[in-house]
Scaffold this motif. Structure first.
Motif, PDB file in Angstrom:
ATOM      1  N   CYS A 249      40.023 -33.630 109.964  1.00  0.00           N
ATOM      2  CA  CYS A 249      39.824 -35.067 110.180  1.00  0.00           C
ATOM      3  C   CYS A 249      41.078 -35.691 110.784  1.00  0.00           C
ATOM      4  O   CYS A 249      42.180 -35.507 110.281  1.00  0.00           O
ATOM      5  CB  CYS A 249      39.494 -35.743 108.849  1.00  0.00           C
ATOM      6  SG  CYS A 249      39.329 -37.549 108.994  1.00  0.00           S
ATOM      7  N   LEU A 250      40.865 -36.449 111.859  1.00  0.00           N
ATOM      8  CA  LEU A 250      41.976 -37.112 112.542  1.00  0.00           C
ATOM      9  C   LEU A 250      41.852 -38.633 112.469  1.00  0.00           C
ATOM     10  O   LEU A 250      42.544 -39.352 113.184  1.00  0.00           O
ATOM     11  CB  LEU A 250      42.045 -36.648 114.002  1.00  0.00           C
ATOM     12  CG  LEU A 250      42.326 -35.155 114.173  1.00  0.00           C
ATOM     13  CD1 LEU A 250      42.190 -34.753 115.629  1.00  0.00           C
ATOM     14  CD2 LEU A 250      43.726 -34.821 113.652  1.00  0.00           C
ATOM     15  N   GLY A 251      40.948 -39.103 111.638  1.00  0.00           N
ATOM     16  CA  GLY A 251      40.847 -40.535 111.386  1.00  0.00           C
ATOM     17  C   GLY A 251      40.285 -41.356 112.525  1.00  0.00           C
ATOM     18  O   GLY A 251      40.576 -42.546 112.642  1.00  0.00           O
ATOM     19  N   TYR A 252      39.452 -40.762 113.345  1.00  0.00           N
ATOM     20  CA  TYR A 252      38.877 -41.511 114.474  1.00  0.00           C
ATOM     21  C   TYR A 252      37.938 -42.616 114.023  1.00  0.00           C
ATOM     22  O   TYR A 252      37.679 -43.557 114.764  1.00  0.00           O
ATOM     23  CB  TYR A 252      38.112 -40.574 115.403  1.00  0.00           C
ATOM     24  CG  TYR A 252      38.956 -39.588 116.148  1.00  0.00           C
ATOM     25  CD1 TYR A 252      39.891 -40.027 117.071  1.00  0.00           C
ATOM     26  CD2 TYR A 252      38.803 -38.228 115.946  1.00  0.00           C
ATOM     27  CE1 TYR A 252      40.660 -39.118 117.767  1.00  0.00           C
ATOM     28  CE2 TYR A 252      39.565 -37.313 116.633  1.00  0.00           C
ATOM     29  CZ  TYR A 252      40.493 -37.759 117.543  1.00  0.00           C
ATOM     30  OH  TYR A 252      41.257 -36.852 118.224  1.00  0.00           O
ATOM     31  N   ALA A 253      37.335 -42.450 112.856  1.00  0.00           N
ATOM     32  CA  ALA A 253      36.468 -43.462 112.240  1.00  0.00           C
ATOM     33  C   ALA A 253      35.092 -43.587 112.888  1.00  0.00           C
ATOM     34  O   ALA A 253      34.364 -44.532 112.585  1.00  0.00           O
ATOM     35  CB  ALA A 253      37.147 -44.831 112.182  1.00  0.00           C
ATOM     36  N   ASN A 254      34.727 -42.675 113.760  1.00  0.00           N
ATOM     37  CA  ASN A 254      33.358 -42.702 114.300  1.00  0.00           C
ATOM     38  C   ASN A 254      32.345 -42.626 113.167  1.00  0.00           C
ATOM     39  O   ASN A 254      31.306 -43.294 113.210  1.00  0.00           O
ATOM     40  CB  ASN A 254      33.127 -41.519 115.239  1.00  0.00           C
ATOM     41  CG  ASN A 254      34.079 -41.501 116.398  1.00  0.00           C
ATOM     42  OD1 ASN A 254      35.184 -42.012 116.310  1.00  0.00           O
ATOM     43  ND2 ASN A 254      33.657 -40.892 117.493  1.00  0.00           N
ATOM     44  N   CYS A 255      32.638 -41.814 112.178  1.00  0.00           N
ATOM     45  CA  CYS A 255      31.707 -41.658 111.059  1.00  0.00           C
ATOM     46  C   CYS A 255      31.563 -42.952 110.274  1.00  0.00           C
ATOM     47  O   CYS A 255      30.466 -43.278 109.805  1.00  0.00           O
ATOM     48  CB  CYS A 255      32.173 -40.542 110.143  1.00  0.00           C
ATOM     49  SG  CYS A 255      33.852 -40.769 109.500  1.00  0.00           S
ATOM     50  N   VAL A 256      32.630 -43.701 110.154  1.00  0.00           N
ATOM     51  CA  VAL A 256      32.573 -44.977 109.441  1.00  0.00           C
ATOM     52  C   VAL A 256      31.669 -45.950 110.192  1.00  0.00           C
ATOM     53  O   VAL A 256      30.885 -46.686 109.593  1.00  0.00           O
ATOM     54  CB  VAL A 256      33.992 -45.561 109.268  1.00  0.00           C
ATOM     55  CG1 VAL A 256      33.934 -46.894 108.537  1.00  0.00           C
ATOM     56  CG2 VAL A 256      34.889 -44.574 108.528  1.00  0.00           C
ATOM     57  N   ALA A 257      31.754 -45.929 111.510  1.00  0.00           N
ATOM     58  CA  ALA A 257      30.901 -46.810 112.314  1.00  0.00           C
ATOM     59  C   ALA A 257      29.429 -46.429 112.161  1.00  0.00           C
ATOM     60  O   ALA A 257      28.563 -47.303 112.087  1.00  0.00           O
ATOM     61  CB  ALA A 257      31.322 -46.740 113.778  1.00  0.00           C
TER      62      ALA A 257
ATOM     63  N   ALA B 179      24.157 -38.571 112.583  1.00  0.00           N
ATOM     64  CA  ALA B 179      24.833 -39.184 113.730  1.00  0.00           C
ATOM     65  C   ALA B 179      26.343 -39.117 113.539  1.00  0.00           C
ATOM     66  O   ALA B 179      27.091 -38.827 114.479  1.00  0.00           O
ATOM     67  CB  ALA B 179      24.366 -40.624 113.904  1.00  0.00           C
ATOM     68  N   ALA B 180      26.785 -39.378 112.324  1.00  0.00           N
ATOM     69  CA  ALA B 180      28.223 -39.317 112.044  1.00  0.00           C
ATOM     70  C   ALA B 180      28.774 -37.920 112.310  1.00  0.00           C
ATOM     71  O   ALA B 180      29.842 -37.762 112.911  1.00  0.00           O
ATOM     72  CB  ALA B 180      28.478 -39.726 110.595  1.00  0.00           C
ATOM     73  N   ALA B 181      28.039 -36.903 111.862  1.00  0.00           N
ATOM     74  CA  ALA B 181      28.495 -35.530 112.070  1.00  0.00           C
ATOM     75  C   ALA B 181      28.571 -35.200 113.565  1.00  0.00           C
ATOM     76  O   ALA B 181      29.530 -34.570 114.027  1.00  0.00           O
ATOM     77  CB  ALA B 181      27.580 -34.554 111.348  1.00  0.00           C
ATOM     78  N   LEU B 182      27.562 -35.644 114.311  1.00  0.00           N
ATOM     79  CA  LEU B 182      27.550 -35.364 115.750  1.00  0.00           C
ATOM     80  C   LEU B 182      28.643 -36.132 116.478  1.00  0.00           C
ATOM     81  O   LEU B 182      29.202 -35.646 117.471  1.00  0.00           O
ATOM     82  CB  LEU B 182      26.181 -35.720 116.341  1.00  0.00           C
ATOM     83  CG  LEU B 182      25.047 -34.772 116.002  1.00  0.00           C
ATOM     84  CD1 LEU B 182      23.721 -35.347 116.500  1.00  0.00           C
ATOM     85  CD2 LEU B 182      25.287 -33.405 116.629  1.00  0.00           C
ATOM     86  N   ASP B 183      28.933 -37.339 116.002  1.00  0.00           N
ATOM     87  CA  ASP B 183      29.912 -38.185 116.687  1.00  0.00           C
ATOM     88  C   ASP B 183      31.352 -37.875 116.303  1.00  0.00           C
ATOM     89  O   ASP B 183      32.275 -38.428 116.900  1.00  0.00           O
ATOM     90  CB  ASP B 183      29.631 -39.661 116.376  1.00  0.00           C
ATOM     91  CG  ASP B 183      28.367 -40.158 117.069  1.00  0.00           C
ATOM     92  OD1 ASP B 183      27.906 -39.494 118.023  1.00  0.00           O
ATOM     93  OD2 ASP B 183      27.849 -41.222 116.661  1.00  0.00           O
TER      94      ASP B 183
END
Ligand code: SF4
Length: 65
Positions: free
Chosen positions: A10-18, A50-54
């Protein structure tokens, strides 16, 4: 459905949070994600997929429970 995150990737991109804020968050004092629900209800499946894919780091894994 079991949700896990490889915090070493994890690099903290936060796509999963979105995509799934009910399941993932990045605390103010952290650079990596925190899983809020590791066994989310079925209605959240699409958002978690979607989070996993993103995730650019491919850090999220889903396993059917
Ligand atoms: S999208 Fe991936 S890399 Fe970004 S915070 Fe979520 S798990 Fe970490």
């Amino acid at each position: 459905m079991r949700v896990t995150v490889d915090l070493g990737k994890c690099l903290g991109y936060a796509n999963c949070v979105a995509d799934a804020p009910e399941v993932f968050e990045i605390p103010d004092d952290a650079m990596v994600v925190r899983v809020l629900q590791d066994d989310p209800p079925a209605e959240m499946r699409k958002a978690v997929e979607a989070a996993a894919l993103d995730c650019p780091a491919r850090a999220i894994t889903l396993v059917d429970s």
